[in-house]
Structures are given as structure tokens and as C-alpha cells.
Design a protein around this motif. Structure first.
Motif, PDB file in Angstrom:
ATOM      1  N   LEU A 162       0.477  -0.951  -0.055  1.00 32.89           N
ATOM      2  CA  LEU A 162       0.456   0.186  -0.358  1.00 32.89           C
ATOM      3  C   LEU A 162       1.258   1.491  -0.300  1.00 32.89           C
ATOM      4  CD1 LEU A 162      -3.092   0.678   0.103  1.00 32.89           C
ATOM      5  CD2 LEU A 162      -2.816   1.646   2.789  1.00 32.89           C
ATOM      6  N   ARG A 163       1.094   1.593  -0.817  1.00 31.56           N
ATOM      7  CA  ARG A 163       1.843   2.740  -1.181  1.00 31.56           C
ATOM      8  C   ARG A 163       1.595   4.183  -0.100  1.00 31.56           C
ATOM      9  NH1 ARG A 163       4.569   3.419  -7.586  1.00 31.56           N
ATOM     10  NH2 ARG A 163       5.227   1.746  -7.294  1.00 31.56           N
ATOM     11  N   ILE A 164       2.323   5.007  -0.066  1.00 34.28           N
ATOM     12  CA  ILE A 164       1.827   6.013   1.196  1.00 34.28           C
ATOM     13  C   ILE A 164       1.872   7.782   0.178  1.00 34.28           C
ATOM     14  CG2 ILE A 164       3.525   7.115   1.698  1.00 34.28           C
ATOM     15  CD1 ILE A 164       0.852   6.921   4.245  1.00 34.28           C
ATOM     16  N   GLU A 165       2.517   7.188  -1.626  1.00 39.25           N
ATOM     17  CA  GLU A 165       2.457   7.899  -2.188  1.00 39.25           C
ATOM     18  C   GLU A 165       3.589   9.187  -2.480  1.00 39.25           C
ATOM     19  OE1 GLU A 165       1.552   6.410  -4.639  1.00 39.25           O
ATOM     20  OE2 GLU A 165      -0.718   5.428  -4.592  1.00 39.25           O
ATOM     21  N   THR A 166       3.184   9.589  -1.071  1.00 42.69           N
ATOM     22  CA  THR A 166       4.169  11.212  -0.345  1.00 42.69           C
ATOM     23  C   THR A 166       4.083  11.362   1.045  1.00 42.69           C
ATOM     24  OG1 THR A 166       4.863  13.467  -0.479  1.00 42.69           O
ATOM     25  CG2 THR A 166       2.576  12.827  -1.008  1.00 42.69           C
ATOM     26  N   THR A 167       5.030  11.398   1.684  1.00 43.14           N
ATOM     27  CA  THR A 167       4.607  11.302   3.144  1.00 43.14           C
ATOM     28  C   THR A 167       4.786  12.509   3.260  1.00 43.14           C
ATOM     29  OG1 THR A 167       7.318  11.097   3.541  1.00 43.14           O
ATOM     30  CG2 THR A 167       5.987   9.203   4.083  1.00 43.14           C
ATOM     31  N   ASN A 168       4.897  14.171   2.903  1.00 43.83           N
ATOM     32  CA  ASN A 168       4.982  15.174   2.833  1.00 43.83           C
ATOM     33  C   ASN A 168       3.009  15.248   2.628  1.00 43.83           C
ATOM     34  OD1 ASN A 168       3.867  18.229   2.409  1.00 43.83           O
ATOM     35  ND2 ASN A 168       5.980  18.052   1.588  1.00 43.83           N
ATOM     36  N   PRO A 169       2.229  15.687   4.363  1.00 43.24           N
ATOM     37  CA  PRO A 169       1.007  15.471   4.453  1.00 43.24           C
ATOM     38  C   PRO A 169       0.396  16.886   3.261  1.00 43.24           C
ATOM     39  CG  PRO A 169       1.696  15.416   6.651  1.00 43.24           C
ATOM     40  CD  PRO A 169       2.883  15.699   5.479  1.00 43.24           C
ATOM     41  N   ASP A 170       0.785  17.788   3.373  1.00 41.30           N
ATOM     42  CA  ASP A 170       0.713  18.848   2.494  1.00 41.30           C
ATOM     43  C   ASP A 170       0.561  19.088   0.978  1.00 41.30           C
ATOM     44  OD1 ASP A 170       0.056  20.351   4.244  1.00 41.30           O
ATOM     45  OD2 ASP A 170       2.301  21.599   4.317  1.00 41.30           O
ATOM     46  N   LEU A 171       1.476  18.152   0.489  1.00 43.76           N
ATOM     47  CA  LEU A 171       1.753  17.596  -1.237  1.00 43.76           C
ATOM     48  C   LEU A 171       0.756  16.640  -1.426  1.00 43.76           C
ATOM     49  CD1 LEU A 171       3.047  17.813  -3.594  1.00 43.76           C
ATOM     50  CD2 LEU A 171       4.690  15.859  -2.870  1.00 43.76           C
ATOM     51  N   TYR A 172       0.467  15.866  -0.434  1.00 44.46           N
ATOM     52  CA  TYR A 172      -0.588  14.923   0.101  1.00 44.46           C
ATOM     53  C   TYR A 172      -1.936  15.356  -0.154  1.00 44.46           C
ATOM     54  CZ  TYR A 172      -3.437   9.752   0.031  1.00 44.46           C
ATOM     55  OH  TYR A 172      -3.488   9.037  -0.052  1.00 44.46           O
ATOM     56  N   ARG A 173      -2.185  16.246  -0.218  1.00 41.92           N
ATOM     57  CA  ARG A 173      -3.866  16.854  -0.056  1.00 41.92           C
ATOM     58  C   ARG A 173      -3.880  17.563  -1.813  1.00 41.92           C
ATOM     59  NH1 ARG A 173      -2.605  20.387   4.160  1.00 41.92           N
ATOM     60  NH2 ARG A 173      -2.270  18.435   5.697  1.00 41.92           N
ATOM     61  N   ARG A 174      -2.471  18.413  -1.796  1.00 44.12           N
ATOM     62  CA  ARG A 174      -2.598  18.802  -3.275  1.00 44.12           C
ATOM     63  C   ARG A 174      -3.108  17.219  -4.404  1.00 44.12           C
ATOM     64  NH1 ARG A 174       2.047  22.251  -4.675  1.00 44.12           N
ATOM     65  NH2 ARG A 174       1.089  22.676  -6.235  1.00 44.12           N
ATOM     66  N   LEU A 175      -2.495  16.359  -3.660  1.00 36.60           N
ATOM     67  CA  LEU A 175      -2.960  15.409  -5.214  1.00 36.60           C
ATOM     68  C   LEU A 175      -4.002  14.584  -5.077  1.00 36.60           C
ATOM     69  CD1 LEU A 175       1.033  14.243  -4.260  1.00 36.60           C
ATOM     70  CD2 LEU A 175       0.208  14.923  -6.985  1.00 36.60           C
ATOM     71  N   HIS A 176      -4.316  15.205  -4.577  1.00 35.02           N
ATOM     72  CA  HIS A 176      -6.196  14.173  -3.884  1.00 35.02           C
ATOM     73  C   HIS A 176      -6.979  15.069  -3.244  1.00 35.02           C
ATOM     74  CE1 HIS A 176      -2.770  11.497  -2.559  1.00 35.02           C
ATOM     75  NE2 HIS A 176      -2.809  10.646  -3.228  1.00 35.02           N
TER      76      HIS A 176
END
Ligand code: 5AD
Ligand code: FES
Length: 367
Positions: A162-176
């Protein structure tokens, strides 16, 4: 590249976040060659010579998620959707076993309905029965409840990716989209661990807005979470996604993506040492020899596609995915030759459990 970092690597001293970021940012050919050689030496020392094959079955592309970067995101209306029948999945799994891959990955778009969960459970039981437990099975089926993870584990799955995709939560938010929750995804890694899987995760490399420090943090995250297996690859654009609208300033540079992808494999190998690391197909989308290059930079796993060619066109997470027309037999021969071309050998018939996991479990048993 400063001599002190090379010296730190050679003497086994811990690399700092800044050291990692400096290594990840290397562009000079000669420096990168040294980096890959050092990482490859650690691969040989920690996981031995040989590369493990995991036959991957992309069993369906219907997806409840809508990640902005992904070609099979739920709202992409251009994709022909499919879900294989249980019989076909089992038949393909048996092909993987007969071809001596030792290990299988079942991957699909994310589905959470009870019919799907039961179908996977039954497929796992049938594979276990027909192979006499001879195949190690990895699932890559997204975020699920603890109950589902447990049912699948009991039915015969050993590993979960299960990939976390990025561990930077701000970047995660911008990608989803907003309802895709970083913390919930991270919690799933904990559930998987608790339910007894060998746990795999990973990130996309070279995402818009992602820095070398972010990637260093990703490696530190793998370490902190005590991850057993890593599957990560460069981000590649897909034309039917809204990434360009969300990141209008992003300039896609394939050479940079390949370089960063290889640097990330190498630094992850140097820091984590005894985990399994895959040279993913995304590397081959950037260079015909991308996966071999991944092995030379420290990866010890490759995942030949075992999906029937009739489905492959419908399972394109990014543009220019290789092997769309090659059937599974061709991919087997092709990848075997590729691995041998870099002086390595395919470890047929072996499960290839993560040495990190093997140590972890034997430590737990001796407590
Ligand atoms: N480029 C690279 N990797 C991608 N994935 C999804 N879309 C892309 C893309 N455009 C990866 C994600 C996911 C895995 C199955 O595929 O990391 O977890
Ligand atoms: Fe599929 Fe080479 S791996 S054709």
C-alpha cells in the motif's frame, strides 16, 4: 560530491537527512555511478545475488478513488472498465506458479464492496489449495478495513503493498480530492502490520512540488514504520488526468524522473539495507533498460506482468506504459534476458521473503 559522505557510507556511519537529500540530488554521471555501485554492493551483501520475480495480475481497473495523477481514477470516463472473473484470476495465478515465479501480486483499482472482498478471499483459498501453499501472495488492493485485511490474510495472503504516495501531508492533500485522507492511509499500514502481513509501501518520485528533502523524509518514514518491502517509481503524466490544472507550473523532464527514480532506489538501499526493493515498470517507461538500471542501483525484485494482453490497454496508470502487446510468456523471457544482461540471475522457485521481515519475525519468536 563531498568526500565525507562517501566516507560515511563506507564506514557505515548513519546518513543525515541532509546527506540523503544531497545524494538524491546528484546529477553528475561519475558521482551517480559511485552511488549506484555502493548501493549495489549493499544489495549483494544484504539480499544476496539474484533477483526475485513477482508475477503481477492486474485483475480489475474499477476504482472508487479519484487520485489526480492516476490514469484509472474513478472519474476518467475514457477507460473501459473490467473486473476479471475468479476462474480467470486463479488460472493466471497457476500460470505464474508453473512458470516458477515463486510469488504473485494481485493488484486492482480500489473496491470495498462485500462481493469483491469475498471474491478475493475465495480466490486466495483456491490458489493456496491448488498450489499446496507453494506461492507467496502479495495483495495490492488499497485501503480496506481491519476485518477485510484479516480475512484475506487468513485466506492465504502473506504480503500487502500500500503505497503512501508521499509522506508530505500537504503535498498528499494537493494530489488528492478532499475525502482521500493521508492519516487514514497511514493507519492502514499499522493495521496491515497488526494483522500479520509483510508490509510494503512506497512513493511516487519526482512529483510536482516534491523536494529532495521530501524524498529523504520518505526514506526516514520507511525506516520509522519498519517497512519490509518498497515499491516506488517515478511519477509519469497521464493525459486524461487533471494534474496539469492542479500544477500548471510543473515541467515534466523524463531524464530527471529517471535519474531521481534511480537515486531514490540507491539511497533507500544504503539506508534501509535489508528490505526488498522493486525496480518498477515506471522506470522502463522512461528508458528501455530502466528496470535493469534499477537492479544495478540496488533493487532486488522485478514484477513481470502476467495479465492477459486483452486487458493491458485498460490498465494504464500513466502514459507510455511498456509491454502492452507482449504476452506473459514474452515478458518472462524478455525480463529474464534483461536481468542476465547485467550479470544477475533470476531466483526462480524462491519466495524471496524480505530479509528484514525474516529477521523481525525470528526476533519476535525468540522473545
Ligand atoms: N505515475 C506513476 N505512478 C503512478 N501510480 C498511479 N498513477 C501514477 C502515475 N501517473 C502509482 C501509484 C499507485 C500505484 C498502483 O501506481 O503510486 O499506488
Ligand atoms: Fe514485457 Fe519486456 S518485460 S516485453
Amino acid at each position: 560530491m563531498s568526500e565525507t559522505i562517501w566516507m560515511k557510507i563506507d564506514s557505515g556511519e548513519t546518513l543525515s537527512r541532509d546527506d540523503m537529500a544531497a545524494l538524491l540530488s546528484l546529477t553528475d554521471e561519475a558521482d551517480r555511478r559511485v552511488l549506484y555501485e555502493k548501493a549495489y554492493a549493499v544489495k549483494i551483501r544484504e539480499t544476496g545475488p539474484g533477483v526475485y520475480f513477482r508475477g503481477i495480475i492486474e485483475l480489475g481497473n474499477i476504482c472508487e478513488k479519484d487520485c489526480y495523477y492516476c490514469g484509472i481514477r474513478g472519474s476518467n470516463g475514457e477507460v473501459k472498465r473490467y473486473l476479471m472473473e475468479a476462474d480467470e484470476i486463479v488460472k493466471t495465478a497457476l500460470w505464474v506458479h508453473e512458470n516458477r515465479y515463486g510469488s504473485l501480486v494481485l493488484q486492482a483499482g480500489e473496491l470495498s464492496g462485500p462481493a469483491f472482498i469475498t471474491m478475493i478471499e475465495q480466490v486466495l483459498g483456491r490458489i493456496r489449495e491448488k498450489t499446496g501453499g507453494g506461492l507467496r501472495v502479495t495483495l495490492s488492493l488499497g485501503e480496506q478495513t481491519e476485518e477485510t485485511y484479516r480475512r484475506w490474510r487468513e485466506a492465504g495472503a502473506h504480503r500487502y503493498l500500500l503505497r503512501i504516495e508521499t509522506t508530505n501531508p500537504d503535498l498528499y492533500r494537493r494530489l488528492h480530492p478532499e475525502d482521500h485522507d493521508f492519516e487514514a492511509r497511514k493507519a492502514c499500514l499499522g493495521l496491515l502490520r497488526r494483522t500479520g502481513y509483510q508490509v510494503g509501501t512506497g512513493v511516487m518520485i519526482g512529483l510536482p512540488g516534491q523536494t529532495a528533502e521530501d524524498l529523504a523524509d520518505d526514506i526516514l518514514f520507511y525506516q520509522k514504520e519498519d517497512i519490509d518491502m518498497i515499491g516506488m517509481g517515478p511519477y509519469l503524466p497521464h493525459e486524461a488526468t487533471p494534474m496539469a490544472e492542479h500544477f500548471p507550473d510543473y515541467v515534466y523532464d523524463p531524464d530527471r524522473q529517471l535519474r531521481l527514480g534511480l537515486n531514490m532506489i540507491a539511497v533507500t538501499r544504503l539506508v534501509l539495507k535489508d528490505v526488498n526493493i522493486a525496480a518498477t515498470t515506471a522506470l522502463q517507461a522512461l528508458h528501455p533498460k530502466g528496470r535493469e538500471m534499477g537492479v544495478q542501483a540496488g533493487a532486488n525484485v522485478v514484477m513481470p506482468n502476467a495479465t492477459d494482453t486483452s486487458y493491458r490497454e485498460s490498465y494504464q496508470l500513466y502514459d507510455n506504459k511498456p509491454c502492452l502487446d507482449e504476452n506473459s510468456g514474452l515478458c518472462r523471457g524478455c525480463l529474464t534476458r534483461r536481468i542476465e544482461s547485467v550479470g544477475e540471475e533470476v531466483a526462480f522457485d524462491e519466495w524471496g521473503d524480505s530479509p528484514h521481515w525474516v529477521k523481525r519475525v525470528s526476533d519476535e519468536l525468540s522473545l
